[in-house]
Design a protein around this motif. Sequence first.
Motif, PDB file in Angstrom:
ATOM      1  N   VAL A  82       0.702  -1.354   0.034  1.00 53.72           N
ATOM      2  CA  VAL A  82       0.006   0.420   0.133  1.00 53.72           C
ATOM      3  C   VAL A  82       0.579   1.075  -0.236  1.00 53.72           C
ATOM      4  N   ALA A  83       2.011   1.463   0.971  1.00 52.05           N
ATOM      5  CA  ALA A  83       2.565   2.165   1.299  1.00 52.05           C
ATOM      6  C   ALA A  83       3.543   2.876  -0.361  1.00 52.05           C
ATOM      7  N   ARG A  84       3.947   1.679  -1.334  1.00 57.08           N
ATOM      8  CA  ARG A  84       4.642   1.807  -2.138  1.00 57.08           C
ATOM      9  C   ARG A  84       3.628   2.417  -3.507  1.00 57.08           C
ATOM     10  N   LYS A  85       2.641   1.782  -3.138  1.00 54.98           N
ATOM     11  CA  LYS A  85       1.400   2.598  -4.515  1.00 54.98           C
ATOM     12  C   LYS A  85       1.105   4.195  -4.391  1.00 54.98           C
ATOM     13  N   PRO A  86       0.731   4.718  -5.467  1.00 59.56           N
ATOM     14  CA  PRO A  86       0.910   6.454  -5.494  1.00 59.56           C
ATOM     15  C   PRO A  86      -0.012   6.658  -4.750  1.00 59.56           C
ATOM     16  N   TYR A  87      -0.945   5.820  -4.989  1.00 63.24           N
ATOM     17  CA  TYR A  87      -2.202   6.046  -3.886  1.00 63.24           C
ATOM     18  C   TYR A  87      -2.456   6.790  -2.972  1.00 63.24           C
ATOM     19  N   VAL A  98      15.076  -3.233  -9.510  1.00 67.05           N
ATOM     20  CA  VAL A  98      13.905  -2.786 -10.637  1.00 67.05           C
ATOM     21  C   VAL A  98      13.936  -4.029 -12.219  1.00 67.05           C
ATOM     22  N   GLY A  99      12.531  -3.435 -12.820  1.00 65.09           N
ATOM     23  CA  GLY A  99      13.083  -4.940 -14.190  1.00 65.09           C
ATOM     24  C   GLY A  99      12.246  -6.116 -13.646  1.00 65.09           C
ATOM     25  N   GLU A 100      12.290  -6.452 -12.214  1.00 65.59           N
ATOM     26  CA  GLU A 100      11.532  -7.795 -12.205  1.00 65.59           C
ATOM     27  C   GLU A 100       9.988  -7.870 -11.178  1.00 65.59           C
ATOM     28  N   ASP A 101      10.459  -6.722 -10.263  1.00 62.63           N
ATOM     29  CA  ASP A 101       9.456  -6.392  -9.447  1.00 62.63           C
ATOM     30  C   ASP A 101       8.557  -5.258  -9.607  1.00 62.63           C
ATOM     31  N   PHE A 102       8.908  -4.620 -10.697  1.00 61.59           N
ATOM     32  CA  PHE A 102       8.107  -3.336 -11.181  1.00 61.59           C
ATOM     33  C   PHE A 102       9.043  -2.989 -12.285  1.00 61.59           C
ATOM     34  N   THR A 103       8.466  -2.033 -13.303  1.00 64.02           N
ATOM     35  CA  THR A 103       9.242  -1.834 -14.245  1.00 64.02           C
ATOM     36  C   THR A 103       8.890  -0.076 -15.004  1.00 64.02           C
ATOM     37  N   ALA A 104       8.829   0.775 -13.636  1.00 69.38           N
ATOM     38  CA  ALA A 104       8.345   2.264 -13.842  1.00 69.38           C
ATOM     39  C   ALA A 104       7.813   2.779 -11.863  1.00 69.38           C
ATOM     40  N   PRO A 105       9.008   3.418 -11.906  1.00 70.23           N
ATOM     41  CA  PRO A 105       9.141   3.681 -10.464  1.00 70.23           C
ATOM     42  C   PRO A 105       7.992   4.418 -10.596  1.00 70.23           C
ATOM     43  N   THR A 106       7.787   4.350  -8.699  1.00 68.36           N
ATOM     44  CA  THR A 106       6.367   4.763  -8.379  1.00 68.36           C
ATOM     45  C   THR A 106       7.043   6.038  -7.162  1.00 68.36           C
ATOM     46  N   CYS A 107       5.969   6.685  -6.293  1.00 64.70           N
ATOM     47  CA  CYS A 107       6.870   7.738  -5.432  1.00 64.70           C
ATOM     48  C   CYS A 107       7.336   7.162  -4.768  1.00 64.70           C
ATOM     49  N   ASN A 153       1.467   6.288 -16.377  1.00 60.41           N
ATOM     50  CA  ASN A 153       1.269   5.763 -17.593  1.00 60.41           C
ATOM     51  C   ASN A 153       0.829   3.664 -17.266  1.00 60.41           C
ATOM     52  N   ILE A 154       2.458   3.499 -16.624  1.00 61.44           N
ATOM     53  CA  ILE A 154       3.022   2.409 -16.848  1.00 61.44           C
ATOM     54  C   ILE A 154       2.603   1.452 -16.055  1.00 61.44           C
ATOM     55  N   PHE A 155       2.485   2.515 -14.909  1.00 63.09           N
ATOM     56  CA  PHE A 155       2.409   1.835 -13.195  1.00 63.09           C
ATOM     57  C   PHE A 155       0.913   2.100 -13.463  1.00 63.09           C
ATOM     58  N   SER A 156      -0.122   2.397 -13.875  1.00 62.02           N
ATOM     59  CA  SER A 156      -1.570   2.151 -14.315  1.00 62.02           C
ATOM     60  C   SER A 156      -1.813   0.919 -15.233  1.00 62.02           C
ATOM     61  N   SER A 157      -1.011   0.532 -16.420  1.00 65.52           N
ATOM     62  CA  SER A 157      -1.948  -0.637 -17.583  1.00 65.52           C
ATOM     63  C   SER A 157      -1.230  -2.145 -16.628  1.00 65.52           C
ATOM     64  N   GLN A 158       0.255  -1.737 -16.111  1.00 68.17           N
ATOM     65  CA  GLN A 158       1.467  -2.448 -15.696  1.00 68.17           C
ATOM     66  C   GLN A 158       1.070  -3.409 -14.152  1.00 68.17           C
ATOM     67  N   LYS A 159       0.525  -2.583 -13.736  1.00 71.62           N
ATOM     68  CA  LYS A 159       0.764  -3.235 -11.611  1.00 71.62           C
ATOM     69  C   LYS A 159      -0.124  -4.217 -11.281  1.00 71.62           C
ATOM     70  N   GLU A 160      -1.510  -4.959 -11.745  1.00 70.27           N
ATOM     71  CA  GLU A 160      -1.091  -6.107 -11.645  1.00 70.27           C
ATOM     72  C   GLU A 160      -0.187  -7.085 -12.029  1.00 70.27           C
ATOM     73  N   LYS A 161       0.886  -6.490 -13.158  1.00 74.40           N
ATOM     74  CA  LYS A 161       1.924  -8.136 -12.900  1.00 74.40           C
ATOM     75  C   LYS A 161       3.106  -7.676 -11.739  1.00 74.40           C
ATOM     76  N   TRP A 162       3.057  -5.890 -11.469  1.00 76.65           N
ATOM     77  CA  TRP A 162       4.367  -6.780 -10.799  1.00 76.65           C
ATOM     78  C   TRP A 162       3.917  -6.701  -8.752  1.00 76.65           C
ATOM     79  N   ASP A 163       5.148  -6.947  -8.696  1.00 79.04           N
ATOM     80  CA  ASP A 163       5.163  -8.001  -7.416  1.00 79.04           C
ATOM     81  C   ASP A 163       5.493  -6.632  -5.718  1.00 79.04           C
ATOM     82  N   PHE A 164       4.584  -6.412  -5.224  1.00 79.98           N
ATOM     83  CA  PHE A 164       4.694  -4.646  -4.486  1.00 79.98           C
ATOM     84  C   PHE A 164       4.826  -4.899  -2.841  1.00 79.98           C
ATOM     85  N   ASP A 165       5.468  -6.304  -2.611  1.00 76.09           N
ATOM     86  CA  ASP A 165       5.382  -6.984  -1.763  1.00 76.09           C
ATOM     87  C   ASP A 165       7.038  -7.228  -1.536  1.00 76.09           C
TER      88      ASP A 165
END
Lengths: 509, 509, 509
Positions: free
Chosen positions: C243-248, C290-299, C272-284
């Motif tokens: 939750v903390a890692r997401k921009p919301y 980088v590149g593995e757990d996420f492919t664009a930065p969040t805050c 844009n990339i976050f909104s589009s691809q976030k379901e594939k990322w591992d926020f935990d």
Amino acid sequence: MQFRRMFYLSAAAVVFAAMFGAPALAASVSKATQSCLACHRSVTPGIVADWEASRHSQVTPAEGLKKPQRERRISASEVGDELSGNVIGCAECHTANADAHPDSFTHNGFKVHSVVSPQDCQVCHPVEVDQYGKNIMSHAYANLNKNPVYHNMVNMSIGTQKYSNGELSVEDPNELTESDACNYCHGTVVKFQGLEERKTAMGTMKLPKYEGWPNQGVGRINPDGTKGSCTSCHARHEFSIAVARKPYTCGECHKGPDVPAYKVYMVSKHGNIFSSQKEKWDFDAVPWVVGEDFTAPTCAECHASLVVTPGGQVLSERTHQFNDRSKWRIFGLPYAHPHPISPDTTKIKNQNGLPLPATLDGKFASEYLINEKEQEKRRQTMKKICSGCHSETWIDGHFERFDNTVRVMNDKTLTATSILLDAYDKKLAKGLADNDSLFNEAIEKKWAESWLFFGNSTRFSSAMAGADYGVFANGRWWMNKNIAEMEDYIDFLQATKDAKEGREEDEKD
Amino acid sequence: MQFRRMFYLSAAAVVFAAMFGAPALAASVSKATQSCLACHRSVTPGIVADWEASRHSQVTPAEGLKKPQRERRISASEVGDELSGNVIGCAECHTANADAHPDSFTHNGFKVHSVVSPQDCQVCHPVEVDQYGKNIMSHAYANLNKNPVYHNMVNMSIGTQKYSNGELSVEDPNELTESDACNYCHGTVVKFQGLEERKTAMGTMKLPKYEGWPNQGVGRINPDGTKGSCTSCHARHEFSIAVARKPYTCGECHKGPDVPAYKVYMVSKHGNIFSSQKEKWDFDAVPWVVGEDFTAPTCAECHASLVVTPGGQVLSERTHQFNDRSKWRIFGLPYAHPHPISPDTTKIKNQNGLPLPATLDGKFASEYLINEKEQEKRRQTMKKICSGCHSETWIDGHFERFDNTVRVMNDKTLTATSILLDAYDKKLAKGLADNDSLFNEAIEKKWAESWLFFGNSTRFSSAMAGADYGVFANGRWWMNKNIAEMEDYIDFLQATKDAKEGREEDEKD
Amino acid sequence: MQFRRMFYLSAAAVVFAAMFGAPALAASVSKATQSCLACHRSVTPGIVADWEASRHSQVTPAEGLKKPQRERRISASEVGDELSGNVIGCAECHTANADAHPDSFTHNGFKVHSVVSPQDCQVCHPVEVDQYGKNIMSHAYANLNKNPVYHNMVNMSIGTQKYSNGELSVEDPNELTESDACNYCHGTVVKFQGLEERKTAMGTMKLPKYEGWPNQGVGRINPDGTKGSCTSCHARHEFSIAVARKPYTCGECHKGPDVPAYKVYMVSKHGNIFSSQKEKWDFDAVPWVVGEDFTAPTCAECHASLVVTPGGQVLSERTHQFNDRSKWRIFGLPYAHPHPISPDTTKIKNQNGLPLPATLDGKFASEYLINEKEQEKRRQTMKKICSGCHSETWIDGHFERFDNTVRVMNDKTLTATSILLDAYDKKLAKGLADNDSLFNEAIEKKWAESWLFFGNSTRFSSAMAGADYGVFANGRWWMNKNIAEMEDYIDFLQATKDAKEGREEDEKD
């Protein structure tokens, strides 16, 4: 390439079969609906696919009625034999109550109507239709258009100004503009205008023509005289409870500066958790179990849904009245006030005889508004929902602030109104006393924004903990700036008036 | 901890293997690309990982060409042998057409260019590059910067005002500001400035230097002279069709008050369903099957994608021209008008000789705009897409309203313009006739907002059923308020002028 | 009906069991926490369910300490025996440091406090608490409320104006309004007011009463005197790193026109990339690859997280100071400036003796601000994060533009300020020299918006490539329009003053 879906389905089928035996047999589709599908599967395939994904296509009323009370989506206690054995398909809704629909027409041998109304939905969902009739939203058309003050506001807001000899006049909006603007959400009057021949993919056909169509506004006046459109929130043709429970549905109409509920929600802690965690939630579960199916409220949870605890305690009964959990009506009018007793607000008269729930200086038309006992009852209903996650100390602290905000923002509106009334006194603007609109001059529009935008935004922010929507995002900063500008504005109007009079005197000399 | 991913992959592998035999062999990566990867996998791992997730890394052109026509992402009918047998990796794009790129430089033995251009993408995607050349977006740089009226608007909008002796003057923006502001979306001119030595993680290297870099604007002028940047919408280095099909991509540039397409879409019924159901959709499928892969349109579905019915009927052919499904050009200019014939709008001259598609009082420069037949053709193309879910009655009703909105908002713009012209007549502001900017004075900026913000917002709202964006969220309410304020504003300017002249006379006495 | 979840769990269990043997035994819950759960599972089931989904309920400190350093979420090098063997439940936090909490009260035999503070979290997370103490956010309460200039701005922004005899005066806001407005994000002072009897679902109980409660502001002053609230970002009671890692989460406070970071991010390519691809990322995942757990930065990625490459190279160490990767402080004040050295900004004095980091004409109070070396160090720290995906040429080009924007927007602010100072000179407004507020008059509020809204928005847009937020969405267009209007405004004020004086003279005659 739909690998993911294929995998789910195939893997699911294996697991299912192993756990529960063979999957259920194909649902029973009526012959009439089969007949519709025969063409519409190719003519409008998108909505057929939507329907195929719906519960309507998968569960018969008879099966729905067998479920335990709390798990039912059907609120009728019984459904006629002719309907209960088949799933709810095209024909079940679009041929229902055929004689009551003036727009029924013969279409491939069936008496069909395009505009399905609450009267049709009522066959299986009578409790919801009844509750919705008490919902102020069902009266949204007349409440806006048959109230002379509001209707004048509409005309001044969306009509077309003409400029001539340094003066503006305003032409009323045409019907298409009305349907495209305010009535898009409030609802149009859908008028059946007879049949016309059209060339279609299936050959030439006689098809209905309507004024005010398409529309899915909450207070739509249907050809059969009923009010409202269930598809405002239950989008065709999946009619998904999940869609209605997500804030995006409410956000269709409740997002602008006049009613920023969606925006406020989305920056609240609740909205943050929703955005972040929603993929883990079950938006289809009935009843909706706090902590299990969802971990933060959406609009629906607080204002509509049947919510229970994991232990089965009911925190809130389902309602389609919506305002029966709210003490204050916080938007749409200069002063926040207790909710009107009747959803038909055209009946209200304030102490000055205007059809408004408060006078321009903020005195409530109390006889038309819910009393303190009812206010308190609604507040308690809401608090019980909060108690699913919050202590009483927390909840009380929250609502104490909200009530303070209601009072303070009404005070600020009174300040803005005082300046406007001063402008009238000083003949710097023309108001009702001059038989002129309250909403056509720039100073009046500034005044309107003070409550319509900044008061509303601040109240929503306070109600749902939306932070900046109570300060810099159309909140108190804007309210105070607007009032400071209004003060200067009447000085500018005065200087302009003086200058004009000076010029006129010069010309006389 | 990537449990979820691990589980999917392992479970999927089992199911896959059981269903289809062993998975495909590893894709063939060219030696050149292997050489790039050797360092860049550790130097810029993020983009390497992106590429690894892309189709480019998984499918060779030869394999792509074997697919049935409608399923192809490759539009070339053949691809040279030297390219077709390997997947498309770093080297395949960054060394393509080496001689045509003035910024090619020797990098570890390869002739590499940083700025990949449409010319490079064209090798496999010639149809898309050709269509995009007809897209007005590909000319976005010159259309803004080489049109004297617009370019002056840019300078007045982003230049820096200086205040001296009670008067404002405006300095032109510097290049960095231009690149950071308008040209961020419109595209910069990327100028190769030679090589410079840089210390990198791999030692000292000679690397290229550019002006106007980075940029991914739609009308970017590349060092090789080509226009546009495919990565505007197909974000590096996954170049995912799914990303381009979601509205977030369009929202990068089409979200502000001047072009609120994204915001309008998101509050529409379509946007609601997208937000709610998108996790169930297949954004990668080609062709895109309505009802099956998605159940409500995104920007791409209506304006770009190849869309078919489940039965295989084509509702729309893929286009990268975008405006060939639209009758009206509804934003960016005072009056909505039929789309320009040529994407190069610098050629347009209106009846007063200005490079605008309409005169200031709204008469179209028709010879530069598509004729009625072409307008109707584009309208029909769009309507066919709607027919995937909607009846003709519904569709016709929608577009009748939209056409009405176009007319009415043009009328309102004319009213706003009349007030401005009156201000010029009364010498309360200086316009083109005084050899002064149309955009530097406050009253002119108010006028500009009437069409640039409020007209545009209302039109988008009408086009896509965005409710409040046509009323209180920068819609008709704002238009009418702005016009009422403009009327008062020229009175204030007049009073000020009178007062100044009075003071000057007093001083003379 | 939770089919999907059931399927995942059952399928997962099978796969897990096959791969790793039997799942781990149930975690060890302390007797004290079991006692809490006994009632609260039914009294506030939502937060119990949240906790059950948290790592706190699943991993003991002892287990956490066994992880490799980089994978740890616990930063203490050891945790006392009495705590380390059990998972972290209700009692572990709500009875910690009991004597230090003035609001501790006896509740079912335990000494419990409602307001958990950083002091409590510090037991396991001392490094984060220490870093957060250096974060300017931890001082957000006093920095706003104990700085006379800012506090006056608060009062003028959210206080209530009264209109009398054509003049406005402003009453200070009450405590409830302060808590509901600015202090919602900045933090309230939570004051324990003793116990009061309350009827609860479990019978009558003595429960604590607080002023300033509820609140989760970043600079909350807790009853134990500590500053901040970890739950601002780590929402109760799951305290999820995802939750903390997401921009919301950041968007709760950083979304309004004064600090539109969230909005800018969401229209950037990254967003844009976050909104589009976030379901594939591992926020935990910890560390975050980088590149593995996420492919664009969040805050969080740029401003807080421990980020590594797939090869294990550290791109950034975790920080809870946040500003130690940023050279400029770009919002909240008239001029962007180097970050303050101390998080307590009440100490700052500019050359005119005002508690501001720059004079009104833009000269920095440099001795209170980080020096060039530290600025450069922070810039380099940030650039290293960019290097996960971008070349140096790209990164340098980006920051060159950003630095230019900082300079240019400061210049524009100076222009706006010059007009305001001219208004003071001409006695058209009253400022500090007249012992009057800087923020109560309309012209002053316009000036404030020039930097607070339009300067800030443009800077954020430049920092994060947010396109229209630097132009039409509260960017340079608005800045320039506002300045043009300010120029006219003082003319209007002058004309008004002249007219008033004229009337007064007429009256004398």
